[in-house]
Design a protein around this motif. Structure first.
Motif: not given
Length: 162
Positions: A85-90
């Protein structure tokens, strides 16, 4: 933080206004088309096709900004879904920033092109620059919504924008 909330309110208000204008334009298009069909038996309305065409152009670009606000444009999320999820947000932030750059480019060139138009519409006799201005206005609204989305993603807790 209050700037982000204020910008979100601005984006939401702009979207509501845009939706209302699009609905009114579509209603006028339907009314003019019905009038044209009825008048076809007597005397055709010379201007009806042109009015509908120009209303369709405006609803297309204003409607595109409404669709962008809702995140309803066609997207391919298969690769994005492979990441945490954190990479998806980026990735989503990066995509919106690229969109902002593209939108700015379209606004700049469509605005400069639109201002150079000196033609008049054949039936309505209104300056065509008003029709061409639908492009930079619609894309400017998309810039507002994209900036709002980036701000929401940057300030969101847990990786999801509100």
């Amino acid at each position: 933080m209050s700037f982000v909330k204020g910008f979100k309110k601005f984006s939401d208000g702009l979207d509501k206004l845009c939706i209302a204008v699009v609905v009114i334009m579509l209603a006028v298009m339907v009314g003019v088309t019905i009038a044209q069909i009825i008048c076809r038996n007597f005397k055709a309305l010379q201007w009806s096709e042109e009015v509908c065409r120009y209303l369709l152009i405006w609803t297309t670009f204003l409607g595109a900004s409404c669709v962008y606000k809702e995140g309803s444009h066609i997207t391919i999320t298969f690769i994005q879904g492979l990441f945490p999820p954190k990479v998806q947000r980026k990735i989503r932030i990066f995509v919106h920033i690229v969109c902002i750059l593209v939108f700015f480019t379209v606004v700049y060139y469509s605005f400069t092109f639109g201002l150079r138009q000196n033609q008049l519409a054949p039936s309505l006799r209104i300056p065509m620059k008003y029709m061409y201005m639908s492009i930079p206005i619609g894309f400017s609204f998309m810039i507002v919504h994209a900036v709002n989305e980036v701000l929401q993603l940057l300030t969101a807790k847990g990786g999801k924008a509100e």
